[in-house]
Design a protein around this motif. Sequence first.
Motif, PDB file in Angstrom:
ATOM      1  N   ARG A 106      11.127  66.006  21.307  1.00 22.52           N
ATOM      2  CA  ARG A 106      10.105  64.953  22.052  1.00 22.52           C
ATOM      3  C   ARG A 106       8.584  65.057  21.612  1.00 22.52           C
ATOM      4  O   ARG A 106       7.731  64.195  22.084  1.00 22.52           O
ATOM      5  CB  ARG A 106      10.287  65.217  23.472  1.00 22.52           C
ATOM      6  N   THR A 107       8.545  66.074  20.692  1.00 21.83           N
ATOM      7  CA  THR A 107       7.219  66.452  20.297  1.00 21.83           C
ATOM      8  C   THR A 107       6.600  65.554  19.209  1.00 21.83           C
ATOM      9  O   THR A 107       5.462  65.186  19.689  1.00 21.83           O
ATOM     10  CB  THR A 107       7.265  68.026  19.785  1.00 21.83           C
ATOM     11  N   PRO A 108       7.287  64.906  18.472  1.00 17.41           N
ATOM     12  CA  PRO A 108       6.708  64.282  17.388  1.00 17.41           C
ATOM     13  C   PRO A 108       5.744  62.885  17.726  1.00 17.41           C
ATOM     14  O   PRO A 108       5.839  62.450  19.010  1.00 17.41           O
ATOM     15  CB  PRO A 108       7.854  63.688  16.438  1.00 17.41           C
ATOM     16  N   ASP A 109       5.198  62.428  17.162  1.00 15.37           N
ATOM     17  CA  ASP A 109       4.243  61.292  17.336  1.00 15.37           C
ATOM     18  C   ASP A 109       4.285  60.411  16.102  1.00 15.37           C
ATOM     19  O   ASP A 109       4.567  60.726  14.973  1.00 15.37           O
ATOM     20  CB  ASP A 109       2.549  61.617  17.804  1.00 15.37           C
ATOM     21  N   ASN A 129      14.790  68.179  31.390  1.00 13.56           N
ATOM     22  CA  ASN A 129      13.234  68.251  31.542  1.00 13.56           C
ATOM     23  C   ASN A 129      12.410  67.630  30.499  1.00 13.56           C
ATOM     24  O   ASN A 129      12.491  67.982  29.192  1.00 13.56           O
ATOM     25  CB  ASN A 129      13.044  69.812  31.568  1.00 13.56           C
ATOM     26  N   ARG A 130      11.517  66.643  30.836  1.00  6.39           N
ATOM     27  CA  ARG A 130      11.010  65.910  29.695  1.00  6.39           C
ATOM     28  C   ARG A 130       9.578  66.406  29.169  1.00  6.39           C
ATOM     29  O   ARG A 130       8.770  66.248  28.342  1.00  6.39           O
ATOM     30  CB  ARG A 130      10.360  64.701  30.352  1.00  6.39           C
ATOM     31  N   SER A 131       9.297  67.579  29.827  1.00  4.55           N
ATOM     32  CA  SER A 131       8.064  68.710  29.104  1.00  4.55           C
ATOM     33  C   SER A 131       8.853  69.675  28.232  1.00  4.55           C
ATOM     34  O   SER A 131       8.086  70.462  27.790  1.00  4.55           O
ATOM     35  CB  SER A 131       7.300  69.314  30.518  1.00  4.55           C
ATOM     36  N   ALA A 132      10.061  69.634  28.049  1.00  8.67           N
ATOM     37  CA  ALA A 132      10.653  70.587  26.983  1.00  8.67           C
ATOM     38  C   ALA A 132      10.683  69.811  25.738  1.00  8.67           C
ATOM     39  O   ALA A 132      10.559  68.688  25.647  1.00  8.67           O
ATOM     40  CB  ALA A 132      12.118  70.866  27.376  1.00  8.67           C
ATOM     41  N   ALA A 133      10.390  70.812  24.490  1.00  4.94           N
ATOM     42  CA  ALA A 133      10.359  70.118  23.503  1.00  4.94           C
ATOM     43  C   ALA A 133      11.729  69.270  22.872  1.00  4.94           C
ATOM     44  O   ALA A 133      11.548  68.406  22.136  1.00  4.94           O
ATOM     45  CB  ALA A 133      10.033  71.144  22.419  1.00  4.94           C
ATOM     46  N   VAL A 134      12.724  69.988  23.263  1.00  3.93           N
ATOM     47  CA  VAL A 134      14.187  69.484  23.034  1.00  3.93           C
ATOM     48  C   VAL A 134      14.802  69.078  24.479  1.00  3.93           C
ATOM     49  O   VAL A 134      14.992  69.795  25.249  1.00  3.93           O
ATOM     50  CB  VAL A 134      14.982  70.319  22.231  1.00  3.93           C
ATOM     51  N   ARG A 135      15.291  67.957  24.605  1.00  5.71           N
ATOM     52  CA  ARG A 135      16.033  67.338  25.772  1.00  5.71           C
ATOM     53  C   ARG A 135      17.278  66.877  25.351  1.00  5.71           C
ATOM     54  O   ARG A 135      17.571  66.264  23.962  1.00  5.71           O
ATOM     55  CB  ARG A 135      15.408  66.021  26.360  1.00  5.71           C
ATOM     56  N   ILE A 136      18.333  67.156  25.865  1.00  7.21           N
ATOM     57  CA  ILE A 136      19.720  66.671  25.676  1.00  7.21           C
ATOM     58  C   ILE A 136      19.965  65.669  26.561  1.00  7.21           C
ATOM     59  O   ILE A 136      20.284  65.827  27.802  1.00  7.21           O
ATOM     60  CB  ILE A 136      20.791  67.855  25.636  1.00  7.21           C
ATOM     61  N   MET A 152      24.359  73.048  19.388  1.00  8.50           N
ATOM     62  CA  MET A 152      23.288  74.030  19.763  1.00  8.50           C
ATOM     63  C   MET A 152      22.490  74.867  18.556  1.00  8.50           C
ATOM     64  O   MET A 152      21.352  74.948  18.959  1.00  8.50           O
ATOM     65  CB  MET A 152      24.081  75.371  20.480  1.00  8.50           C
ATOM     66  N   TYR A 153      23.300  75.172  17.578  1.00 12.50           N
ATOM     67  CA  TYR A 153      22.787  75.614  16.310  1.00 12.50           C
ATOM     68  C   TYR A 153      21.472  74.748  15.800  1.00 12.50           C
ATOM     69  O   TYR A 153      20.505  75.263  15.273  1.00 12.50           O
ATOM     70  CB  TYR A 153      23.917  76.030  15.361  1.00 12.50           C
ATOM     71  N   TYR A 154      21.771  73.684  15.847  1.00 13.09           N
ATOM     72  CA  TYR A 154      20.859  72.582  15.438  1.00 13.09           C
ATOM     73  C   TYR A 154      19.762  72.722  16.022  1.00 13.09           C
ATOM     74  O   TYR A 154      18.610  72.701  15.588  1.00 13.09           O
ATOM     75  CB  TYR A 154      21.358  71.104  15.330  1.00 13.09           C
ATOM     76  N   ILE A 155      19.831  72.846  17.414  1.00 15.16           N
ATOM     77  CA  ILE A 155      18.766  72.849  18.330  1.00 15.16           C
ATOM     78  C   ILE A 155      17.923  74.297  18.051  1.00 15.16           C
ATOM     79  O   ILE A 155      16.532  74.362  18.102  1.00 15.16           O
ATOM     80  CB  ILE A 155      19.097  73.014  19.901  1.00 15.16           C
ATOM     81  N   GLY A 156      18.805  75.392  17.636  1.00 15.72           N
ATOM     82  CA  GLY A 156      18.064  76.495  17.548  1.00 15.72           C
ATOM     83  C   GLY A 156      17.138  76.532  16.379  1.00 15.72           C
ATOM     84  O   GLY A 156      16.082  77.077  16.272  1.00 15.72           O
ATOM     85  N   GLY A 157      17.572  75.620  15.266  1.00 14.45           N
ATOM     86  CA  GLY A 157      16.754  75.541  14.151  1.00 14.45           C
ATOM     87  C   GLY A 157      15.438  74.761  14.248  1.00 14.45           C
ATOM     88  O   GLY A 157      14.365  75.056  13.669  1.00 14.45           O
ATOM     89  N   ILE A 158      15.608  73.688  15.138  1.00 15.83           N
ATOM     90  CA  ILE A 158      14.696  73.050  15.403  1.00 15.83           C
ATOM     91  C   ILE A 158      13.489  73.766  16.155  1.00 15.83           C
ATOM     92  O   ILE A 158      12.171  73.751  15.929  1.00 15.83           O
ATOM     93  CB  ILE A 158      14.808  71.668  16.599  1.00 15.83           C
ATOM     94  N   LEU A 159      13.835  74.541  17.229  1.00 14.15           N
ATOM     95  CA  LEU A 159      12.782  75.286  18.060  1.00 14.15           C
ATOM     96  C   LEU A 159      12.413  76.426  17.182  1.00 14.15           C
ATOM     97  O   LEU A 159      11.176  76.771  17.245  1.00 14.15           O
ATOM     98  CB  LEU A 159      13.547  75.866  19.340  1.00 14.15           C
ATOM     99  N   LYS A 160      13.228  77.237  16.497  1.00  9.81           N
ATOM    100  CA  LYS A 160      12.687  78.378  15.529  1.00  9.81           C
ATOM    101  C   LYS A 160      11.615  77.961  14.543  1.00  9.81           C
ATOM    102  O   LYS A 160      10.643  78.618  14.649  1.00  9.81           O
ATOM    103  CB  LYS A 160      13.792  79.185  14.774  1.00  9.81           C
TER     104      LYS A 160
END
Length: 474
Positions: free
Chosen positions: A361-364, A339-346, A296-304
């Motif tokens: 999911r955001t990168p290209d 949710n596949r429109s979310a930046a991070v999916r688990i 969860m904290y890893y996700i928090g770092g990605i999203l922040k």
Amino acid sequence: MSVQNVLDTIKEKNIEFVDFRFVDLSGKAHHITVPALSVGEDTFTNGVAFDGSSIPGFRGIEESDMVMMPDPEAIFVDEFTAHNTLNIMCNIFSPDGDRYDRDPRNIAQKAEEYLQSTGIGTSAFFAPESEFFIFDDVRFESGQNVSSYSVDSDEGIWNTGREEEGGNLGFKIRNKGGYVPVSPADTTQDLRSEICRVLEEAGLVIERHHHEVATAGQQEINFRFSTLVDTADNLMKYKYIVHNTAMKFGKTATFMPKPLFGDNGSGMHVHQSIFNGDTPLFYEKGAYANISELGMYYIGGILKHAPALIALTNPSTNSYKRLVPGYEAPVNLVFSKGNRSAAVRIPVAAVTPKGARIEFRTPDSTANPYLAFSAMLMAGLDGIKNKIDPRQEGYGPLDKNIYELSDVEKNEIRSVPANIEEAMDALEADYDFLIEGGVFTEEFIKHYISFKRDEAKEIAIRTHPHEFSLYYDC
């Protein structure tokens, strides 16, 4: 693989030439070829010289001499050359023997070393889902008095009325109708299978392949996860083999995020996790999506850090043509288990403890994989070190269809930058997490921002064809 093993491979496979490769700032591969008879142990000690001033984003002409040092662990036999050729990935050094701090592979190796130095874990694993299009024809030009592009595919929905030799046989794929149809709608199965065969010969483990959502030949091939640097090396092999196999079939492949208006673009969904030895650190049975607090904290770092992170994971002006609502694009800075429109999916389907992971999911695939994977790891580690809880920071979980939310609810969701300039502004304001442990340097970040701003200006100052539709009759 040791140096001696590489030399033995050259003999056993009757290799005639050795192709020494490196990657530039944008993630494009370059190569110099040497006759195999001239390659010996001293090649791995002294390296192969090249002109760094001729590589975009590297060095000026006054300091152009650079050296490629081959990595004996990163080799594969090239199937696209008439003469037996062994390809080998290299690290870049200055003539004085120092690692070059703008070498993307050097940054990725430092990111792996930094993870180990934190004591959090021993290995970070990555698995990119890199989508691409296969077209039958591409034409483009940009000049003083002309600006145009055209792509075509036998599968394209716009070809339902085209006269073809022997008649039009139909089975064109509708917009958003291309997800895993069988033939004759899917005309590219044999091509994908051949790509997979060559990838396996090059050492990748293929998990599956299929047609993707968009019309006109959108594809996806998944290969097995590995450590950060190894996965980046594999992605470079992957793109090289996709491009050249398509060419061999008389077609053209592109990883451009948005080559078609009005249908889904191509992303690079990046699955990632951290292990400590053989122990997975992202799994906790019974927790939300069975993801651990550390995960969860890893996700928090990605999203922040996502707005800044996206400057490295979505580094082209075309990236932001994909990152718009309505085409399954992950523009919302939230996390979800479905949710596949979310930046991070688990991912939760058929996931074992060792398979517990998060998916950004955001990168290209315009991203340089060495820089992108390193930046994601550094953002996640910052989240772990500072216990950034995405639930408390307002990043979800959001397990609803975001497109069906009310306007008030949507306004509460933070979004990705709208264009590359906004992403560079975000990186300029937030890069301390990247320079932890000397993984990235401040000089590199500033140089990268300047390099990308110059690239963006090339688009901003040119007349766009659609402007004629809007303004010619003013």
